[in-house]
Write a protein that holds these residues in place. Structure first.
Motif, PDB file in Angstrom:
ATOM      1  N   TRP A  57       0.825  -1.212   0.000  1.00  0.00           N
ATOM      2  CA  TRP A  57       0.000   0.000   0.000  1.00  0.00           C
ATOM      3  C   TRP A  57       0.860   1.264   0.000  1.00  0.00           C
ATOM      4  O   TRP A  57       0.432   2.308  -0.509  1.00  0.00           O
ATOM      5  CB  TRP A  57      -0.962  -0.014   1.186  1.00  0.00           C
ATOM      6  CG  TRP A  57      -2.037  -1.042   1.002  1.00  0.00           C
ATOM      7  CD1 TRP A  57      -2.186  -2.219   1.663  1.00  0.00           C
ATOM      8  CD2 TRP A  57      -3.083  -0.987   0.035  1.00  0.00           C
ATOM      9  NE1 TRP A  57      -3.272  -2.914   1.185  1.00  0.00           N
ATOM     10  CE2 TRP A  57      -3.851  -2.170   0.177  1.00  0.00           C
ATOM     11  CE3 TRP A  57      -3.462  -0.064  -0.937  1.00  0.00           C
ATOM     12  CZ2 TRP A  57      -4.958  -2.452  -0.609  1.00  0.00           C
ATOM     13  CZ3 TRP A  57      -4.570  -0.335  -1.728  1.00  0.00           C
ATOM     14  CH2 TRP A  57      -5.305  -1.517  -1.562  1.00  0.00           C
ATOM     15  N   TRP A  96       0.374   4.169  -2.766  1.00  0.00           N
ATOM     16  CA  TRP A  96       0.327   5.588  -2.391  1.00  0.00           C
ATOM     17  C   TRP A  96       1.424   6.375  -3.108  1.00  0.00           C
ATOM     18  O   TRP A  96       1.174   7.435  -3.688  1.00  0.00           O
ATOM     19  CB  TRP A  96       0.479   5.714  -0.876  1.00  0.00           C
ATOM     20  CG  TRP A  96       0.821   7.091  -0.406  1.00  0.00           C
ATOM     21  CD1 TRP A  96       2.063   7.585  -0.111  1.00  0.00           C
ATOM     22  CD2 TRP A  96      -0.092   8.175  -0.192  1.00  0.00           C
ATOM     23  NE1 TRP A  96       1.991   8.894   0.279  1.00  0.00           N
ATOM     24  CE2 TRP A  96       0.674   9.290   0.237  1.00  0.00           C
ATOM     25  CE3 TRP A  96      -1.467   8.318  -0.316  1.00  0.00           C
ATOM     26  CZ2 TRP A  96       0.104  10.518   0.538  1.00  0.00           C
ATOM     27  CZ3 TRP A  96      -2.036   9.543  -0.010  1.00  0.00           C
ATOM     28  CH2 TRP A  96      -1.259  10.626   0.408  1.00  0.00           C
ATOM     29  N   GLU A 121       8.702  13.039  -1.668  1.00  0.00           N
ATOM     30  CA  GLU A 121       8.122  11.704  -1.802  1.00  0.00           C
ATOM     31  C   GLU A 121       9.150  10.746  -2.402  1.00  0.00           C
ATOM     32  O   GLU A 121       9.212   9.566  -2.030  1.00  0.00           O
ATOM     33  CB  GLU A 121       6.871  11.767  -2.677  1.00  0.00           C
ATOM     34  CG  GLU A 121       6.162  10.430  -2.842  1.00  0.00           C
ATOM     35  CD  GLU A 121       5.555   9.905  -1.554  1.00  0.00           C
ATOM     36  OE1 GLU A 121       5.393   8.675  -1.436  1.00  0.00           O
ATOM     37  OE2 GLU A 121       5.252  10.718  -0.662  1.00  0.00           O
TER      38      GLU A 121
END
Length: 706
Positions: free
Chosen positions: A559, A563, A600
């Motif tokens: 997950w 994301w 990120e």
């Protein structure tokens, strides 16, 4: 019939009578006006008391271009001003009577101040006025209302030393006022933060203000040779306060170059700044200990410009930074030697000058400032590392030692790596071949998705960080080619998004994908497993949790990948298609997207190295590698240990991959029973069943596994 002559005379006679009549009429009407003007001209001037009898009224006003303008003059303020000793008519000389007809003319300060007016006429302000700029400063803008002007010695005066920055800032500190002239308001704010501005704000009468550098009335452009801030005039301007430093500077190599008219030589403002001058002890100052080499001296002495034009060696900063002194400075040392420590500050002279601090006769003394007892041999040690090879023995030996060691390092470490690589390969293959790798962990379609994800992800990491850090080895790996980097980054990004789209279809359209979805769904048991796992490895419990096909470890990573792909994909497309994005969204959205994209990327890269690589490489149970990414299979013993619930399910279902011996089911039952305490895990077992998980299969004796 009258003759022609008679007709002409008659006509002239009639015209003459009319002229006499007209003249009489003009005299009759004009004589009273002339008499009144004569009386005004001969009338005595009005006294200030007579003027103030009306103008002392605070409500007195007049209309100018449709706007009400006050013409009030405070009697007390006027008498306290520098003009208080004069009558009103000294300036308003054309006012003789009331009402003021015709209206009084605009007063010219030049009547009493011709020198100031002459200087002002040469200034930038006067030029702007002549060009029609209404906001350009005039006498009253700087000195204030003519009726209330105070002497510059009065602290309340707009021209008092401590108030001059505020006076100039009333225009130069307001961007919309100075912007039409192509001027920025930033210098005003910079000055306020400078050593001069802070001193003046504290009440200093000696610290420089605007007029000390720019002059008062004759404010000229920095490009004007008559301006005090013209480059070649700057030392003299600063020298009005810093006399000793000026004299020292003018004798230096820089000062001599300035006197010869060399535009490339630095003056005071090139090193210290212009308006934002800070003390050298301020870490943000360009002449601070840590910043001197990199931000000040380096602007000239690092490049090739001085080398090409004057034969001065370049690369002085980089060679200094590679030395001990430079490295210590970069680590934050405030006592290690910098450029000024050896070459001087304002008294820098060429090394050939006997007065120079770096003249060969003075080197030992210069080095001795920091190294007591330093002699001539000590002074011969080169301060700038990696200088070009010269004829001295030390430079030649250093050059060859460096070359020999580079080859020695490459050969030695290369052979070591080759030796250990051969051994590692054989051992890894032997271990892989001896294991019963019978459990299918990843199907071919899953392995292809993983492989494309692996290649695209690390390509994005390499090409993305190469742009962020263009001087790093990452950029070197790409040949320092921006065109190649840009194309590779975008192709890898497109592949990553393509994999994401395919995976979504894979989850919905295939039975295999739907099983992955079921395996990866978060459950409350995952939280219980996390807690139990930590308790076990911290020594607080004797039993490990029983993991199903996918534990919380795989689910968390899966997950996180979903994301990260969504975030990186969305922000990457916004930056890639910036023009299209800004048609619909404000420009700051792209800036924020770029920031999110970078951080990120940092988060994802670190997560891969810290989380994923541990579980597939550095975990002692799988080291040197979990080979499932290559052929999809894992060993029976590892799977039985790591995923006992799914292993037991395979055994119960009669899977030939799991049931390699007649005792397989019993082994699974024994293993599960040994590592899972029913009393300790009652709550977790209840949670698992409540989440809809399948009951553990029963063993041959009728008991439930786990």
């Amino acid at each position: 019939m009258k003759s022609q002559t008679e007709r002409t005379i008659g006509q002239r006679g009639g015209g003459g009578a009319f002229g006499v009549f007209a003249l009489a009429l003009i005299l009759a009407l004009g004589l009273p006006t002339l008499a009144q003007s004569s009386r005004r001209a001969s009338a005595p001037r009005l006294s200030s008391a007579e003027c103030l009898a009306c103008h002392n009224d605070p409500n007195l006003s007049k209309s100018v271009n449709g706007q009400t303008v006050s013409v009030h003059v405070s009697e007390s303020a006027f008498q306290a001003s520098v003009h208080g000793a004069f009558d009103c008519t000294t300036c308003h000389a054309d006012v003789r009577d009331y009402p003021h007809e015709p209206p009084p003319q605009k007063v010219s300060c030049a009547t009493c101040h011709p020198d100031a007016e002459e200087a002002y006429a040469q200034s930038l302000h006067a030029k702007a006025v002549r060009e029609g700029r209404a906001r350009a400063a005039g006498c009253l803008d700087c000195h204030g209302n003519a009726h209330t002007i105070l002497p510059s010695s009065d602290p309340r005066s707009k021209t008092h030393h401590t108030r001059i920055p505020h006076t100039c800032g009333s225009c130069h500190g307001v961007q919309f006022v100075v912007e039409p002239a192509g001027i920025s308001a930033q210098p005003f704010f910079s000055y306020q933060q400078s050593v001069h501005g802070r001193a003046v704000a504290a009440g200093s009468m000696r610290a420089a203000v605007c007029t000390d550098c720019h002059r008062s009335h004759d404010v000229r452009s920095a490009a004007d040779p008559q301006s005090p801030i013209f480059k070649f005039n700057v030392p003299a301007t600063c020298g009005r306060c810093h006399t000793a430093i000026r004299d020292e500077f003018l004798e230096s190599i820089h000062g001599q170059a300035i006197r010869r008219g060399n535009w490339q030589a630095p003056v005071c403002t090139d090193c210290h700044g212009i308006h934002l001058i800070k003390p050298h002890i301020d870490p943000t100052s360009p002449v601070a200990q840590q910043a001197l080499a990199r931000t000040t001296c380096g602007r000239c002495h690092e490049g090739v410009r001085l080398t090409q034009e004057f034969g001065v060696p370049g690369g002085r900063v980089s060679t200094y930074l590679d030395s001990y002194h430079g490295r210590a400075s970069r680590l934050g040392s405030t006592v290690v030697a910098n450029c000024a420590s050896c070459h001087g500050v304002h008294n820098i002279l060429p090394s050939s000058d006997p007065r120079s601090m770096v003249h060969k006769a003075n080197l030992a003394r210069t080095c001795g400032q920091c190294h007591p007892g330093a002699g001539e041999n000590f002074a011969r040690v080169k301060v700038h590392a990696e200088v070009p090879v010269s004829e001295d023995l030390g430079s030649i030996l250093k050059h060859w030692v460096r070359r020999i060691y580079l080859w020695l390092i490459a050969i030695t470490i290369g052979l070591m790596a080759l030796h250990n690589g051969v051994i590692w390969r054989r051992k890894a293959l032997a271990r892989r071949q001896t294991e019963e790798r019978t459990i299918l962990r990843l199907t071919p379609r899953q392995r292809w998705q993983h492989l494309l994800l692996l290649v695209s992800f690390f390509t994005l990491v390499l090409t993305g960080f190469a742009l962020k850090y263009p001087d790093s080895w990452l950029a070197w790996l790409l040949g320092s080619s921006e065109s190649f980097r840009r194309i590779a980054h975008r192709v890898a990004g497109a592949i990553l998004l393509g994999i994401g789209a395919y995976h979504l279809v894979y989850l919905m359209a295939t039975a295999e994908g739907r099983q992955v979805w079921r395996d990866m769904r978060p459950q409350r048991k995952d939280i219980a497993d996390l807690v139990q796992n930590m308790r076990y490895y911290l020594g607080r419990s004797a039993h490990r949790p029983l993991f199903d096909r996918c534990s919380y470890i795989e689910k968390f990573e899966y997950w996180a990948l979903v994301w990260g792909t969504l975030i990186m994909g969305a922000t990457g497309l916004m930056v890639w298609f910036k023009a299209q994005t800004t048609r619909w969204l404000p420009g700051w959205v792209v800036d924020v997207a770029l920031t999110i994209h970078f951080y990120e990327a940092v988060l994802a890269t670190l997560a891969i190295f810290v989380w994923h690589f541990y579980h597939v490489i550095f975990d002692p149970d799988v080291y040197p590698m979990n080979w499932a990414w290559l052929d999809g299979r894992v060993s029976l013993s590892w799977y039985q240990h790591e995923h006992p619930l799914d292993y037991a399910r395979l055994v119960a279902a009669g899977s030939p991959e799991a049931a390699r011996s007649e005792h397989a089911a019993g082994d699974a039952t024994a293993m599960a029973a040994s590592e899972w305490d029913p009393q300790e895990s009652a709550e977790i077992r209840t949670t698992t069943l409540a989440d809809g998980a399948e009951d553990p299969p029963s063993d041959p004796a009728g008991g439930a596994i786990g």
